[in-house]
Design a protein around this motif. Structure first.
Motif, short mmCIF file in Angstrom:
data_model
loop_
_atom_site.label_atom_id
_atom_site.label_comp_id
_atom_site.label_asym_id
_atom_site.label_seq_id
_atom_site.Cartn_x
_atom_site.Cartn_y
_atom_site.Cartn_z
N LEU A 46 0.85 -1.19 0.00
CA LEU A 46 0.00 0.00 0.00
C LEU A 46 0.88 1.23 0.00
O LEU A 46 1.58 1.51 0.97
CB LEU A 46 -0.92 -0.01 1.22
N LEU A 70 -1.02 -0.79 -4.49
CA LEU A 70 -2.14 0.16 -4.53
C LEU A 70 -1.69 1.51 -3.99
O LEU A 70 -0.95 1.59 -3.01
CB LEU A 70 -3.30 -0.37 -3.69
N THR A 72 -2.79 5.36 -2.49
CA THR A 72 -3.89 5.97 -1.74
C THR A 72 -4.09 7.44 -2.05
O THR A 72 -5.19 7.96 -1.88
CB THR A 72 -3.66 5.83 -0.23
N ARG A 91 -4.81 2.39 -8.58
CA ARG A 91 -5.78 2.79 -7.56
C ARG A 91 -7.09 2.07 -7.85
O ARG A 91 -7.47 1.88 -9.01
CB ARG A 91 -5.99 4.30 -7.60
N ASP A 94 -13.63 3.64 -5.84
CA ASP A 94 -14.32 3.65 -4.56
C ASP A 94 -15.40 2.57 -4.51
O ASP A 94 -16.22 2.44 -5.42
CB ASP A 94 -14.97 5.01 -4.31
N VAL A 106 -9.47 -6.70 -0.55
CA VAL A 106 -9.17 -5.28 -0.41
C VAL A 106 -10.36 -4.48 -0.92
O VAL A 106 -10.78 -4.65 -2.07
CB VAL A 106 -7.90 -4.89 -1.20
N ARG A 107 -10.91 -3.66 -0.05
CA ARG A 107 -12.04 -2.79 -0.44
C ARG A 107 -11.59 -1.34 -0.44
O ARG A 107 -10.97 -0.88 0.53
CB ARG A 107 -13.22 -2.97 0.51
N ALA A 108 -11.90 -0.62 -1.50
CA ALA A 108 -11.55 0.80 -1.60
C ALA A 108 -12.60 1.63 -0.86
O ALA A 108 -13.80 1.50 -1.12
CB ALA A 108 -11.48 1.23 -3.06
N THR A 116 -7.77 7.61 -1.64
CA THR A 116 -8.55 6.40 -1.42
C THR A 116 -8.03 5.69 -0.18
O THR A 116 -6.82 5.56 0.01
CB THR A 116 -8.42 5.44 -2.63
N TYR A 118 -8.07 2.07 2.13
CA TYR A 118 -8.18 0.65 1.83
C TYR A 118 -8.46 -0.14 3.10
O TYR A 118 -7.75 -0.02 4.09
CB TYR A 118 -6.91 0.13 1.16
N GLU A 119 -9.51 -0.96 3.01
CA GLU A 119 -9.81 -1.93 4.05
C GLU A 119 -9.29 -3.27 3.58
O GLU A 119 -9.65 -3.74 2.50
CB GLU A 119 -11.32 -1.99 4.27
N VAL A 120 -8.39 -3.87 4.36
CA VAL A 120 -7.78 -5.15 3.99
C VAL A 120 -8.25 -6.20 4.98
O VAL A 120 -8.10 -6.04 6.20
CB VAL A 120 -6.24 -5.06 3.99
#
Length: 424
Positions: A46, A70, A72, A91, A94, A106-108, A116, A118-120
């Motif tokens: 990240l 990715l 951010t 990237r 969303d 991985v959720r944007a 952005t 990121y939830e991992v």
């Protein structure tokens, strides 16, 4: 889930190149920080920063297993060279979810500023949220506020598989965010229940806004967060003692010392704070109105304000954190009510009546279960007041400050904008 912080600094790093400020001048050796970049389980990178491969090697890791890079936030300046063998950095749109061959999801997460988050989610269910510099999640649900309590202590990390519904409702195991630059982002996440008492909050994107070392650690601890050096490897979901947040804090100092700003900063990362102004309204006093307006404008928009000197019901009741500003104005009102300024009234029962009022306040501070930050003034270090009533106020405020301080876990003295810890 194993996380290695290849860097923890602001995009320009710390020290900032060619910056002459005091914070940059002291950010040397272990206090220096490269731009923030995270390596997750050796599979996800990240943010791509200069020297990422070397930083990984210094931390005992390799980038050869990275399957996704990715970004951010927008990068100014020349493009960063992509180390050989890494996939092209990109990237995610969303809201989009990527499922990697490593089993990570991985959720944007959309932000309220360019960038952005990121939830991992690891194959075992551990979850972290990484936010870009200067960013806070946009469109957070209101939640039930259970994660918003300004509580301290420690808890156990979460691991193991979760259902999709449980994972969506549960607090993150770890949050990595710009705690110094955007404390309101942490407050929003607490209000939504996304950050709870067991969430390990790690400050990243650290710049020169705060001197490194003890002062940085003190400010982060007040927000329930911590910083770690570049190259640190953390296990997401593993037990870690969360910084203890004192239930009661007294902030004292002279006029224009910065004590009110320090008190506000201590609660900036918590939602729903009730700001208790004991000064009241002063009709026709333009200078006072300007002071009140300046205080109100710098507070977070989610805070509420109550103008009252009736502190006991607030202290003994349940609710969100309280910021009381200030005890010296509360004492002025208390002395007005018992006519303590008049020598005869003072001798005829005013002193006893005032002792009763101050004793009630001190008892309420002792018994409170709310998180409370109280502001007061130091008036005993200057010129001796010329009048008996002035000396009486000075003496009574000194007694009140000492009694309240004795009931607080944390006491700060602010001098020239610098907070000195007297207790806690």
């Amino acid at each position: 889930m194993e996380l290695t912080l290849l860097g923890t600094g602001a995009p320009d790093g710390l020290p900032r190149p060619h910056c002459p400020c005091a914070a940059c001048a002291t950010a040397r050796g272990p206090l220096a920080r490269a731009a923030t970049a995270l390596l997750v389980d050796g599979a996800v990178l990240l943010d791509l920063t200069p020297g990422a491969a070397l930083a990984a090697a210094r931390a005992g890791h390799s980038l050869t297993g990275v399957r996704q890079v990715l970004l951010t936030h927008p990068h100014d300046g020349p493009p960063v060279e992509l180390p050989a063998g890494l996939p092209t950095a990109g990237r995610v749109a969303d809201g989009r979810v990527l499922t990697l061959i490593s089993g990570h999801r991985v959720r944007a997460v959309p932000m309220d500023s360019p960038g952005t988050g990121y939830e991992v989610t690891a194959p075992g269910g551990e979850r972290l949220l990484y936010l870009p510099p200067g960013g806070a999640p946009a469109g957070l649900p209101t939640g039930n506020g259970n994660g918003g309590a300004a509580g301290g202590g420690s808890g156990t990390g979460r691991s193991g598989a979760r259902s999709a519904r449980d994972a969506a409702l549960a607090p993150y195991d770890m949050l990595l965010a710009d705690v110094i630059g955007r404390p309101d982002a942490l407050a929003r996440l607490r209000a939504a229940g996304s950050v709870g008492p067991t969430t390990d909050v790690i400050a990243v994107h650290i710049g020169h806004e705060v001197p490194p070392g003890d002062e940085l650690d003190r400010r982060l601890a007040a927000a329930g967060a911590r910083a770690v050096p570049d190259g640190t490897t953390l296990t997401v979901g593993e037990y870690h003692a969360v910084p203890d947040l004192p239930r009661r804090t007294l902030v004292t100092g002279g006029a224009r010392s910065g004590k009110s700003f320090e008190a506000e900063r201590r609660l900036a990362a918590f939602p729903g704070v009730l700001y208790v102004a004991t000064g009241g309204a002063r009709d026709g006093d333009q200078e006072w109105r300007a002071r009140v307006s300046a205080h109100r404008d710098r507070r977070p928009g989610s805070w509420r304000t109550a103008e009252t000197c009736d502190l006991t019901p607030l202290l003994t009741g349940e609710g969100p954190p309280l910021l009381v500003d200030c005890l010296s104005l509360w004492l002025t009102d208390a002395m007005d009510r018992v006519d303590a300024w008049d020598d005869e009234a003072w001798a005829a029962g005013g002193e006893e009546a005032l002792r009763g009022r101050t004793g009630e306040l001190v008892a309420a501070v002792r018994a409170t279960r709310r998180t409370v930050v109280l502001v007061t003034n130091e008036v005993g270090s200057g010129v001796v007041p010329a009048t008996a009533s002035g000396r009486r106020f000075r003496d009574e405020l000194g007694r009140l400050n000492a009694a309240v301080a004795a009931e607080c876990e944390h006491v700060l003295l602010v001098v020239a904008g610098q907070a000195l810890t007297l207790r806690g």
